[in-house]
Motif scaffolding. Structure first.
Motif, mmCIF file in Angstrom:
data_model
loop_
_atom_site.group_PDB
_atom_site.id
_atom_site.type_symbol
_atom_site.label_atom_id
_atom_site.label_comp_id
_atom_site.label_asym_id
_atom_site.label_seq_id
_atom_site.Cartn_x
_atom_site.Cartn_y
_atom_site.Cartn_z
ATOM 1 N N VAL A 153 0.821 -1.016 -0.040
ATOM 2 C CA VAL A 153 0.462 -0.058 -0.403
ATOM 3 C C VAL A 153 0.778 1.001 0.336
ATOM 4 O O VAL A 153 1.757 1.404 1.007
ATOM 5 C CB VAL A 153 -0.188 -0.247 1.078
ATOM 6 N N CYS A 154 1.130 2.024 -0.686
ATOM 7 C CA CYS A 154 1.691 2.602 -1.040
ATOM 8 C C CYS A 154 0.763 4.226 -1.364
ATOM 9 O O CYS A 154 -0.499 4.713 -1.384
ATOM 10 C CB CYS A 154 1.561 3.489 -2.736
ATOM 11 N N HIS A 155 1.346 5.709 -1.066
ATOM 12 C CA HIS A 155 0.933 6.817 -0.611
ATOM 13 C C HIS A 155 -0.407 7.211 -1.397
ATOM 14 O O HIS A 155 -0.906 8.448 -1.790
ATOM 15 C CB HIS A 155 2.007 7.956 -0.117
ATOM 16 N N THR A 156 0.666 6.632 -2.531
ATOM 17 C CA THR A 156 0.105 7.615 -4.570
ATOM 18 C C THR A 156 -1.616 6.746 -4.260
ATOM 19 O O THR A 156 -2.481 7.454 -4.887
ATOM 20 C CB THR A 156 0.786 6.463 -5.448
ATOM 21 N N ASP A 157 -1.439 5.904 -4.216
ATOM 22 C CA ASP A 157 -3.198 4.597 -3.309
ATOM 23 C C ASP A 157 -4.237 5.547 -2.868
ATOM 24 O O ASP A 157 -4.762 5.694 -2.893
ATOM 25 C CB ASP A 157 -2.884 3.015 -3.129
ATOM 26 N N GLY A 215 -3.455 -0.234 -6.587
ATOM 27 C CA GLY A 215 -2.042 -1.249 -6.277
ATOM 28 C C GLY A 215 -1.081 -1.356 -6.992
ATOM 29 O O GLY A 215 -1.483 -2.566 -8.256
ATOM 30 N N HIS A 216 0.251 -0.808 -7.401
ATOM 31 C CA HIS A 216 0.952 -1.019 -7.830
ATOM 32 C C HIS A 216 2.423 -1.703 -7.556
ATOM 33 O O HIS A 216 3.849 -1.658 -8.052
ATOM 34 C CB HIS A 216 2.146 0.474 -8.501
ATOM 35 N N GLU A 217 2.322 -2.004 -6.076
ATOM 36 C CA GLU A 217 3.718 -2.736 -5.495
ATOM 37 C C GLU A 217 3.573 -4.275 -5.149
ATOM 38 O O GLU A 217 2.784 -4.536 -4.520
ATOM 39 C CB GLU A 217 3.468 -2.300 -4.476
ATOM 40 N N ILE A 218 3.529 -5.289 -7.009
ATOM 41 C CA ILE A 218 3.301 -6.584 -6.773
ATOM 42 C C ILE A 218 4.347 -7.244 -7.190
ATOM 43 O O ILE A 218 4.795 -7.612 -7.893
ATOM 44 C CB ILE A 218 2.005 -6.594 -7.950
ATOM 45 N N ALA A 257 8.886 -2.933 -5.547
ATOM 46 C CA ALA A 257 8.667 -2.864 -7.143
ATOM 47 C C ALA A 257 7.812 -1.272 -6.907
ATOM 48 O O ALA A 257 6.277 -1.314 -6.909
ATOM 49 C CB ALA A 257 7.166 -3.760 -7.823
ATOM 50 N N ASP A 258 8.234 -0.240 -6.025
ATOM 51 C CA ASP A 258 8.482 0.757 -5.961
ATOM 52 C C ASP A 258 8.826 1.828 -5.371
ATOM 53 O O ASP A 258 9.836 2.357 -4.447
ATOM 54 C CB ASP A 258 6.814 1.611 -6.218
ATOM 55 N N ALA A 259 8.561 0.977 -3.715
ATOM 56 C CA ALA A 259 9.353 1.056 -2.112
ATOM 57 C C ALA A 259 10.750 1.359 -2.386
ATOM 58 O O ALA A 259 11.280 2.496 -1.366
ATOM 59 C CB ALA A 259 8.361 1.657 -1.465
ATOM 60 N N ARG A 274 4.483 0.652 10.012
ATOM 61 C CA ARG A 274 5.382 -0.030 8.920
ATOM 62 C C ARG A 274 3.835 0.079 7.345
ATOM 63 O O ARG A 274 2.777 0.413 7.416
ATOM 64 C CB ARG A 274 5.486 -1.129 9.254
ATOM 65 N N ARG A 275 4.775 0.325 5.947
ATOM 66 C CA ARG A 275 4.275 -0.220 5.153
ATOM 67 C C ARG A 275 3.409 -1.944 5.534
ATOM 68 O O ARG A 275 3.858 -3.075 5.061
ATOM 69 C CB ARG A 275 4.716 -0.570 4.037
ATOM 70 N N ALA A 276 2.265 -1.065 5.067
ATOM 71 C CA ALA A 276 1.256 -2.815 5.112
ATOM 72 C C ALA A 276 1.687 -3.521 3.473
ATOM 73 O O ALA A 276 1.337 -2.198 2.693
ATOM 74 C CB ALA A 276 -0.032 -2.068 4.720
HETATM 75 ZN ZN LIG Z 1 3.772 3.724 -4.799
#
Ligand SMILES: [Zn+2]
Ligand SMILES: [Zn+2]
Length: 355
Positions: free
Chosen positions: A40-44, A63-66, A154-156, A348-350
């Protein structure tokens, strides 16, 4: 098998809705990935809560961190069948003029899951095969990681990786990372892995303590040091550590207007300011300071797929730690998780994991 489904965003600010998913055979050059995890990213949150427009009109699965496993491969992509993969957050076409010149992040035909195409808040997602990053499962197991855990690469991880590479960070440099949340923690670790001495700046002492154990040589809590004194304090640290008083590389990862102003205020002669965090907010700056300091400001939209294997290597080699900074949550609790991230209740990042 899990019942195939995905969570759709239908309108800004409204809870996502679960819908069943039909698993079709992918078209040529595409694959169907069974999702292991999606970060889950800030962008979402920007799409869901702040009205940032997705390129593909709603309804859309975000969702883009797959990370996941290729379940079906379309014609021409058969070699990926069964493989564990990372799906890059930005997937360039590979054929246009920009792509041919190695500038895939500005490819006009790029596909970003959860923005241009349906994303990974789902049990399955169909994506282009070009640009996928294979995950070596033996090394993954040896590193004590599950496939879901590396979704955040895949992003972070890769976005600050691209920023660090682009800024030319290397041994002997002083790097300042402003904002050590979901992305900044990795900027710290990647810059340290490249041999730089890293100063971390944040308002959250717990986050500063976490990066002090993972790559940061010095931390500053800006609740305790005001903006004016911060530059002086970092200068004193540089002097005491035999590091340069000039040519600092500053990574703005807070994604806040106040953080951007603070990062800009750290410019020294020959500095590089890399803007990694995103905010819709505006900030007032004396842009001529770039000229006066002969400094430069850089940005990067994600990371080219070509750099993914090297970024993943840092994780698999233990140079970038993920586990202290992530937590797995069931996909079907997505609405509660997104609300908790929005309310800053998660430290933490979920990573959403289909049950
Ligand atoms: Zn992102
Ligand atoms: Zn292209």
């Amino acid at each position: 098998m899990k019942t195939p489904h995905r969570w759709m965003m239908k309108a800004v600010g409204e809870p996502l809705t679960r819908e069943p998913l039909e698993l079709n055979d992918p078209p040529p050059g595409h694959v169907l990935v069974e999702v292991a995890g999606c970060g889950v990213c800030h962008t979402d949150l920007g799409f869901l809560y702040d009205g940032v427009r997705t390129n593909q009109p709603l309804p859309l699965c975000l969702g883009h961190e797959i990370s996941g496993r290729v379940m079906k491969a379309g014609p021409g992509a058969e070699a990926w069948a069964g493989k564990a993969v990372l799906v890059p957050a930005v997937m360039p076409c590979g054929e246009c003029d920009a792509c041919r010149r190695g500038k895939g992040t500005i490819c006009p035909n790029q596909k970003m899951p959860g923005n241009d195409i349906h994303g990974g808040f789902a049990t399955h997602v169909e994506v282009p095969a070009r640009g996928l990053c294979a995950v070596d499962e033996a090394r993954l197991a040896k590193a004590g990681l599950a496939l879901a855990d590396v979704s955040v690469v895949a992003d972070a991880v890769t976005t600050p990786y691209q920023a660090v590479v682009q800024a030319g960070v290397g041994p002997g440099q002083l790097v300042v990372v402003n904002g050590v949340g979901g992305v900044g923690t990795y900027a710290v670790q990647i810059a340290a892995a490249k041999g730089a001495t890293v100063v971390a700046v944040d308002v959250d002492q717990a986050k500063l303590d976490a990066v002090a154990a993972h790559g940061a040589a010095k931390t500053f809590n800006v609740r305790q040091v005001d903006a004016k004194n911060l530059k002086r304090e970092i200068g004193a640290f540089a002097k005491a550590s035999g590091l340069p008083s000039r040519e600092w590389v500053i990574f703005e990862c807070s994604g806040t207007a106040a953080g951007q102003a603070a990062a800009f205020g750290l410019l020294v002669h020959g500095a590089t300011l890399a803007v990694v965090g995103f905010t819709m907010d505006k900030v007032e700056l004396r842009l001529s300071n770039l000229m006066a300091f002969h400094a430069r400001a850089l940005g990067n939209w994600g990371c080219t797929p070509e750099l993914y294997p090297a970024a993943l290597d840092l994780v698999l080699d233990g140079k970038v730690a993920l586990l202290p900074f992530v937590e797995r949550r069931p996909l079907d609790e997505i609405n509660g998780v997104l609300a908790a991230v929005h309310d800053r209740k998660l430290t933490r990042r979920a990573i959403l994991v289909p049950a």
